[in-house]
Enzyme design. Structure first.
Site, PDB file in Angstrom:
ATOM      1  CB  CYS A  38      -0.843   0.071   1.206  1.00 31.68           C
ATOM      2  SG  CYS A  38      -2.081   1.513   1.075  1.00 31.68           S
ATOM      3  NE  ARG A  41       1.899   9.141   8.080  1.00 26.25           N
ATOM      4  CZ  ARG A  41       1.666  10.053   8.940  1.00 26.25           C
ATOM      5  NH1 ARG A  41       2.378  11.159   8.935  1.00 26.25           N
ATOM      6  NH2 ARG A  41       0.443   9.990   9.719  1.00 26.25           N
ATOM      7  NE  ARG A  63     -13.506   1.957   6.932  1.00 28.35           N
ATOM      8  CZ  ARG A  63     -13.034   2.389   8.111  1.00 28.35           C
ATOM      9  NH1 ARG A  63     -13.224   1.931   9.199  1.00 28.35           N
ATOM     10  NH2 ARG A  63     -12.686   3.828   8.030  1.00 28.35           N
ATOM     11  CB  CYS A  68      -3.432  -0.841  -1.382  1.00 26.97           C
ATOM     12  SG  CYS A  68      -4.133  -1.840   0.256  1.00 26.97           S
ATOM     13  CD1 TRP A 418       0.459 -41.156 -18.150  1.00 28.05           C
ATOM     14  CD2 TRP A 418      -1.479 -40.451 -18.824  1.00 28.05           C
ATOM     15  NE1 TRP A 418       0.625 -39.958 -18.889  1.00 28.05           N
ATOM     16  CE2 TRP A 418      -0.530 -39.690 -19.336  1.00 28.05           C
ATOM     17  CE3 TRP A 418      -2.733 -40.539 -19.225  1.00 28.05           C
ATOM     18  CZ2 TRP A 418      -0.706 -38.694 -20.099  1.00 28.05           C
ATOM     19  CZ3 TRP A 418      -3.057 -39.186 -20.266  1.00 28.05           C
ATOM     20  CH2 TRP A 418      -2.190 -38.365 -20.571  1.00 28.05           C
ATOM     21  CE1 TYR A 422      -2.350 -34.093 -19.097  1.00 27.63           C
ATOM     22  CE2 TYR A 422      -4.654 -34.652 -19.738  1.00 27.63           C
ATOM     23  CZ  TYR A 422      -3.281 -33.919 -19.930  1.00 27.63           C
ATOM     24  OH  TYR A 422      -3.287 -32.878 -20.806  1.00 27.63           O
ATOM     25  CG  ASP A 438       3.770 -38.969 -19.928  1.00 30.16           C
ATOM     26  OD1 ASP A 438       3.106 -39.014 -20.490  1.00 30.16           O
ATOM     27  OD2 ASP A 438       5.013 -38.509 -20.309  1.00 30.16           O
TER      28      ASP A 438
END
Length: 491
Positions: A38, A41, A63, A68, A418, A422, A438
């Site tokens: 952010c 400061r 909140r 930012c 396999w 996957y 594989d």
């Protein structure tokens, strides 16, 4: 991450972008929580509290910062490094598991008790499952207010609020003002059904070119297309059709454009886009772990930010995987295109040159798939798969563990080890899934004599890559493809 207060304050003081999405800062004097980057400061050390999630900060009474905008921070993958209950629960929440059911039903789907699930969420995220779900709705609503001109009624529906009244009450409670007052633009509201565009953050680096190439090679004609900087595909949800376009944008973000008539489906669409483009990954942590292996180290260095491409739909991926058994990726893609032309759902009119959405399980369960020119046994496997998914659409949802998911998938006709691994890798988003049988993985790890490891030897070798074996597999596939291309050029 380790919430050591001194380390967190150093990250805040230096605005360290590495902690964006992994650390949120509550400022006691203002009641606002911020990202560590952010531009405001830096508050005094004694005036801040640190949280591992935005939901935790919000549950503590802070909140969101309007400067930012915590809703635009990258999704945190800090708890996704192992196959945890929290990771699976978050996937279900992203897909609306708590919109119509309670925490008890969510816990039952995960195979744990409700109290245990609440304790896990409190320990990992500092908030309850309900608070996490509400935080996601609020963040999406706030992003839609800032980045689109949708009417507030549409924003409420698109972000998952059950009613406009609840939407207004929530924003009034959190921000002390109505939601419309947060909108900076006063441009005319978008018409219903028009395209909605918003940005999704990722944690850099991101191997965008590599991911697009992976999707391009597998793009189904009529459904998907990859352009120079964009992925475009048709989508279907609950009988309605639409289109998404995803492209690389600035500031470590992807731009997602959605054309879909029902705005209440937007949270589901966004969750699926996050999954396809692996936006929760922490590439630095994954790469550092895999680079400890001397074989993987140069592959990781060559492709920083490599992602595991997800799938838009589990049934579609499973069909493609079965079609691709014992044939090349190119041949499987062409066969999938024939399947779509024969049994897909035509669009009322082409959208960006695309014409269909993928066939439904109900359609393929009764289709004469063998007529498309494939072995009858494979066609029968597709019919059986389609019938199973039509009977139980949750088959491809998060399971209790990787082993449980693979076992359940292997119980379906036509799906072996396999294919199950996957699917777990791309659809279930299991970061440790690993298809050890594989041929490409075994070829990539062949020794100097050309001897390839057996699946058992490959599994033993892969133990050191846990819990990121899926990413190791993608690096090995990419390295093998490059080596094959170099061999062809030399020949």
């Amino acid at each position: 991450m380790d919430m050591d207060a001194d380390a967190c304050y150093r990250a805040l003081s230096t605005r360290d972008a590495r902690f964006d999405g992994r650390l949120f800062v509550g400022v006691k004097t203002t009641g606002i929580y911020c990202r560590p980057i952010c531009p405001a400061r830096t508050p005094k050390r004694e005036n801040v509290r640190f949280f591992s999630s935005a939901a935790g900060a919000q549950a503590a009474g802070f909140r969101p910062c309007l400067r930012c905008r915590p809703e635009t921070s990258p999704d945190s993958g800090a708890w996704r490094g192992s196959s945890s209950t929290v990771s699976r629960a978050l996937s279900l929440i992203e897909n609306g598991a708590l919109d119509e059911a309670g925490v008890d039903a969510l816990a039952e789907r995960l195979g744990v008790g409700e109290r245990q699930l609440r304790r896990l969420f409190q320990r990992k995220l500092g908030a309850s499952p309900i608070a996490v779900a509400q935080n996601r709705r609020i963040h999406l609503a706030k992003q839609l207010i800032h980045e689109t001109n949708l009417p507030m009624t549409e924003v409420a529906l698109a972000s998952g609020f059950g009613s406009v009244r609840r939407f207004n009450e929530t924003f009034q409670r959190l921000f002390g003002r109505p939601p419309a007052s947060l909108r900076r633009s006063r441009a005319p509201a978008d018409a219903e059904g028009a395209e909605v565009s918003l940005h999704l953050a990722y944690r850099p680096p991101y191997d965008w070119e590599g991911l697009l190439n992976f999707l391009k090679l597998r793009a189904i004609p009529g459904i998907e297309r990859v352009e120079a900087n964009a992925y475009i595909r048709t989508i279907a949800l609950n009988g309605e059709q639409g289109l998404i376009r995803v492209e690389l944008a600035d500031r470590n973000r992807l731009k997602v454009s959605v054309r879909f008539g029902r705005m209440s489906a937007l949270p589901t669409i966004i969750a699926r886009v996050r999954r396809v483009f692996d936006l929760a990954a922490d590439p630095v942590a994954i790469g550092a772990h895999l680079a400890q292996d001397p074989v993987l180290a140069p592959l990781v260095a060559a492709r920083p930010g490599l992602r595991v491409p997800g799938a838009w739909d589990g049934f579609e991926l499973a069909v493609r995987a079965i079609l691709g058994q014992q044939i090349t990726v190119t041949a499987a893609t062409a066969l999938a295109g024939k399947l779509v032309r024969a049994y897909g759902q035509p669009l009322p009119e082409p959208l960006d040159g695309l014409t269909h959405t993928f066939p439904t399980p109900q359609t393929l369960a009764e289709a004469d798939i063998a007529a498309l020119g494939m072995p009858r046994s494979r066609a029968a496997a597709l019919n059986a798969l389609a019938a199973a998914v039509a009977a139980d659409p949750a088959i491809f949802g998060p399971s209790r563990s990787l082993d449980a998911a693979v076992a359940q998938l292997k119980g379906l006709t036509g799906i072996g080890e396999w294919t199950a691994q996957y699917i777990a890798m791309r659809e279930l988003r299991e970061p440790d899934a690993f298809p050890a049988a594989d041929i490409g993985l075994m070829r990539a790890l062949a020794d100097q004599t050309g001897r390839r490891p057996t699946p058992a030897e490959l599994l033993a070798r892969a133990e050191r890559w846990r819990p990121w074996r899926a990413y190791a597999a993608l690096h090995l596939w990419a390295g093998d493809a490059q080596a094959e291309a170099e061999r062809k050029r030399a020949a």
